[in-house]
Write an enzyme that holds these catalytic residues in place. Structure first.
Site, PDB file in Angstrom:
ATOM      1  N   SER A 236     -27.979-124.221 -48.339  1.00 40.48           N
ATOM      2  CA  SER A 236     -27.211-123.147 -47.719  1.00 40.48           C
ATOM      3  C   SER A 236     -25.740-123.551 -47.661  1.00 40.48           C
ATOM      4  O   SER A 236     -25.130-123.776 -48.697  1.00 40.48           O
ATOM      5  CB  SER A 236     -27.784-122.818 -46.340  1.00 40.48           C
ATOM      6  OG  SER A 236     -27.306-121.585 -45.880  1.00 40.48           O
TER       7      SER A 236
ATOM      8  N   ASP B 287     -33.458-113.603 -50.450  1.00 46.01           N
ATOM      9  CA  ASP B 287     -32.625-114.298 -49.469  1.00 46.01           C
ATOM     10  C   ASP B 287     -31.604-113.335 -48.870  1.00 46.01           C
ATOM     11  O   ASP B 287     -30.838-112.705 -49.600  1.00 46.01           O
ATOM     12  CB  ASP B 287     -31.916-115.471 -50.151  1.00 46.01           C
ATOM     13  CG  ASP B 287     -31.303-116.446 -49.165  1.00 46.01           C
ATOM     14  OD1 ASP B 287     -31.002-116.050 -48.038  1.00 46.01           O
ATOM     15  OD2 ASP B 287     -31.142-117.626 -49.541  1.00 46.01           O
TER      16      ASP B 287
ATOM     17  N   HIS C 249     -34.571-117.171 -47.874  1.00 46.35           N
ATOM     18  CA  HIS C 249     -33.743-118.326 -47.565  1.00 46.35           C
ATOM     19  C   HIS C 249     -34.561-119.555 -47.161  1.00 46.35           C
ATOM     20  O   HIS C 249     -34.218-120.679 -47.523  1.00 46.35           O
ATOM     21  CB  HIS C 249     -32.786-117.973 -46.423  1.00 46.35           C
ATOM     22  CG  HIS C 249     -31.605-118.872 -46.310  1.00 46.35           C
ATOM     23  ND1 HIS C 249     -30.607-118.911 -47.252  1.00 46.35           N
ATOM     24  CD2 HIS C 249     -31.254-119.779 -45.362  1.00 46.35           C
ATOM     25  CE1 HIS C 249     -29.680-119.789 -46.891  1.00 46.35           C
ATOM     26  NE2 HIS C 249     -30.052-120.332 -45.751  1.00 46.35           N
TER      27      HIS C 249
END
Length: 709
Positions: free
Chosen positions: A561, A646, A681
């Site tokens: 991330s 995501d 995610h």
């Protein structure tokens, strides 16, 4: 002669490692002319078309086909390692106690716990009335609910005050758009009150028939409204009790621990505002606790006779604890209890009727400070390891005199303790079992400090096998994040043993942008100081080589991330330092994403990265954004992962980054890109499926070291 032999061995090792990758032709993404023009700066973005699956544009199918082609390429290249990946998966899975049960938590007359069964991916939420010897009630069978779904996540379990109903959120897509369901716990019936597009945060009022929840914007997925739902009515009729107009703030709702108040939280990076009502009067109008102030954050903890306020007001950078009367909540009535300290960050407060627990952080480590409410007597819990993580876990009973907390370190499996406040006695209730045997004394953990170029000392936490002979040929995986003030904790992971037992050192770089060393640590790694995050990580890598924990050709980097942004930046800035880089769901197209307010979460991030519509911010972000700074040069071996669904870092960011890297890099190193077409995610939702992703990453790293079993 020794140096010649070592070099020859290194060359053979690298040659063997590359021999484990099957030769294949990488997909070459089509280039389509697209220009970004802002602040008199024209930039070509030849892969902008990959946005089209998200934006429902004409090249939507082409974007999906490109992701599939990259998956096929990765599968071909790594096909020789498939048996090894299978072995790694089974090895990691074998360490997990499949039939297990959590420590029960007592709340409102019931013991709540979850349990898992052999060969099952999910869990069962259960309870027993008054005694663990009572009959079991299964409140949610996630294994059954997940049947037929590639992804299943449930959250926000909230039982009504009369113990008869349970509200919870379910996401079947992995985009964090939860549908709230309500279950009658007496009949087992799922009621018709289905509430779509929420944060999955139901909050019961004390009347057992009113729910509050956060509703999301359908396009940006931002939480923007708090709604009130009455049992038995259509969600279309739910009343908006608060609408947040500032799209840089996050919004949520929760009930206080003493069950007297319902709070609406609106919080940005720099300021916050709370509203509240009496939980017994759900139709009343929410009252502002204290109107938002510029650059002032505050949180509220209600006690029986006053409110406690944790705030950075008056320049209290590391936060101070204040109090105010129940009927006078404005900041002019706030009185200091615990002052701001330069070397101690106050991170949170856990309240009980007779005492509070102050969650502090000093020198990067958590300290739990116990303070009596009647006599203000204080003491700290002692943990006794050089690098560890400790945190308060659910303590729902306000009147309890026992604190429950979790403790772990790089060598200590997650452990749940009860701490008796009066006697200061620690009771170990449960420690994560590592099936097959695990001896913590077989491993060594260290806390060392690298020196950044500006003289700042950067903490590094390490773990490795005790008998490991550390030298220039030792492989080392350096993990980093460094954003949002999130501190990277030194915690245990049984899956990591598969690297340590094969000779890897694992290290965490506690770089600026996190909050390990206080609020200034965070502020020195954001906005116009963001590059400190990247140079700190590079300095940590160089230090580990200088101190002979590893050597050139054996140092690896990993982050996800915002940590994936870190990976992209350090690969651009110091590509020869790393033999391999793993970038998971990486935020690598910073300029373009921050310019597009239709992308989920963009507006919430302006105070973290800056708003590129501002010229100074634009050029600073552009100077480090990984996608913007790819050059014709050699790059390390790179593995990139993403999820099609995501909602935090959209798939097209890593896709564009990989495509541009392929077209410009001048080396013959591996560049592999995996898109999980079913997840988002957080990756797979099953407790075993994620290990398959881990096995692929480990095989990638181990292959580069010539380790194939």
């Amino acid at each position: 002669m020794k140096k010649i032999i070592t070099l020859l061995g290194l060359i053979i090792c690298i040659a063997n490692a590359h021999a484990q990758f099957q030769k294949a032709t990488a997909p070459i993404a089509e280039k389509k002319e697209h220009w970004r023009v802002i602040h008199a700066d024209s930039v070509a973005d030849n892969y902008y078309w990959m946005y089209d699956y998200f934006g429902k544009g004409p090249d939507s199918t082409k974007a999906i086909n490109y992701l599939k082609a990259e998956n096929a390429y990765l599968d071909t290249v790594m096909s020789p390692s498939k048996p090894f990946q299978s072995d790694l998966f089974l090895e990691m899975k074998s360490r997990i106690k499949e039939k297990d049960e959590s420590v029960p938590v007592y709340k409102n007359g019931y013991f709540y716990y979850y349990r898992t069964e052999e060969d099952k991916q999910y869990y069962k939420i259960c309870r027993k009335k008054e005694s663990m010897d009572a009959p079991e009630e299964v409140l949610l069978d996630a294994d059954k609910s997940a049947e037929g779904h590639a992804f299943y996540a449930a959250t926000g379990f909230d039982v009504s005050p009369d113990n008869k109903l349970m509200a919870f959120g379910v996401d079947l897509v992995s985009r964090r758009q939860y549908t709230i369901h309500i279950k009658n716990l007496e009949t087992g019936e799922i009621l018709k009150d289905s509430i779509l597009n929420t944060e999955g945060d139901p909050c019961w009022a004390n009347d057992n028939k009113t729910l509050f929840y956060t509703s999301k914007n359908l396009a940006t997925l931002l939480p923007e409204k708090i709604k009130r739902h009455s049992l038995g009515t259509s969600a279309d009729q739910d009343e908006v009790v608060y609408h947040e107009k500032d799209n840089t703030n996050y919004l949520w709702v929760k009930k206080s621990k003493n069950n007297q108040h319902i709070f609406i939280y609106s919080t940005g990076t720099l300021s916050s505002e709370l509203r509240m009502i009496n939980a017994n009067k759900p139709t009343s109008v929410f009252k502002i606790f204290q109107p938002r102030l510029k650059d002032v954050l505050y949180d509220v903890v209600p006690l029986d006779d006053k409110f406690l306020i944790l705030t950075n007001k008056d320049g209290a950078k590391n936060f101070q604890l204040m109090e105010c009367p129940l009927n006078n909540t404005g900041e002019s009535h706030w009185k200091q209890l615990i002052p701001n300290r330069k070397d101690v960050l106050i991170e949170g407060i856990e309240e009980f009727q007779d005492f509070i627990v102050v969650n502090e952080r000093k020198d990067g480590l958590v300290k739990l400070r116990i303070r009596g409410l009647k006599d203000s007597a204080e003491h700290y819990l002692n943990f006794g390891e050089a690098a560890y993580s400790a945190y308060i876990i659910p303590n729902p009973e306000y009147t309890s005199d026992v604190l429950r907390y979790s403790y772990t370190s790089l060598t200590t499996p997650s452990s749940t303790y009860d701490y008796k406040i009066k006697s200061k006695e620690k009771i170990l209730l449960k420690q994560q079992e590592v099936v097959g045997g695990y001896n913590s004394t077989d491993y060594v953990t260290e806390r060392i400090y690298a020196q950044a170029k500006d003289g700042t000392k950067i903490p590094i936490s390490l773990v490795y096998k005790k008998d490991l002979n550390k030298d220039a040929t030792t492989p080392l995986l350096l993990f980093g994040y460094g954003s949002y003030g999130i501190s990277m904790e030194a915690s245990f992971a049984s899956s990591r043993l598969s690297l340590l037992d094969r000779g890897f050192v694992f290290a965490i770089a506690h770089i600026r942008g996190g909050q390990e060393m206080g609020r200034s640590w965070y502020e020195d790694g954001k906005l116009m100081k963001k590059k400190n995050t990247f140079t700190d990580f590079i300095d940590c890598g160089e230090f580990l080589i200088e101190e002979h924990y590893t050597g050139k050709g054996h140092l690896y980097a990993m982050g996800g991330s915002a940590g994936g942004l870190l990976m992209g930046a350090v690969a651009n800035m110091s590509p020869s330092l790393w033999n391999g880089v793993v970038a998971a769901v990486p935020f690598v197209d910073v300029v373009n994403t921050m310019l597009d307010e239709s992308i989920p979460l963009t507006t919430n991030e302006f105070d973290e990265w800056g708003n590129p519509k501002n010229e100074d911010a634009y050029f600073y972000i552009k100077s480090y954004s990984p996608y913007e700074n790819i050059e014709k040069k050699n790059y390390p071996n790179i593995l990139v992962t993403t999820g099609l669904h995501d909602s935090q870092v959209q798939y097209f960011e890593p896709a564009k980054w990989v495509a541009k890297l392929r077209s410009m890099k001048t080396d013959k190193n591996q560049l592999l890109f995996r898109t999980n077409m079913d997840f988002g995610h957080g990756g797979a939702s099953g407790r075993f499926d994620y290990l398959k992703e881990t096995a692929e990453i480990y095989a990638f790293l181990l292959n580069l070291e010539g380790i194939y079993k």
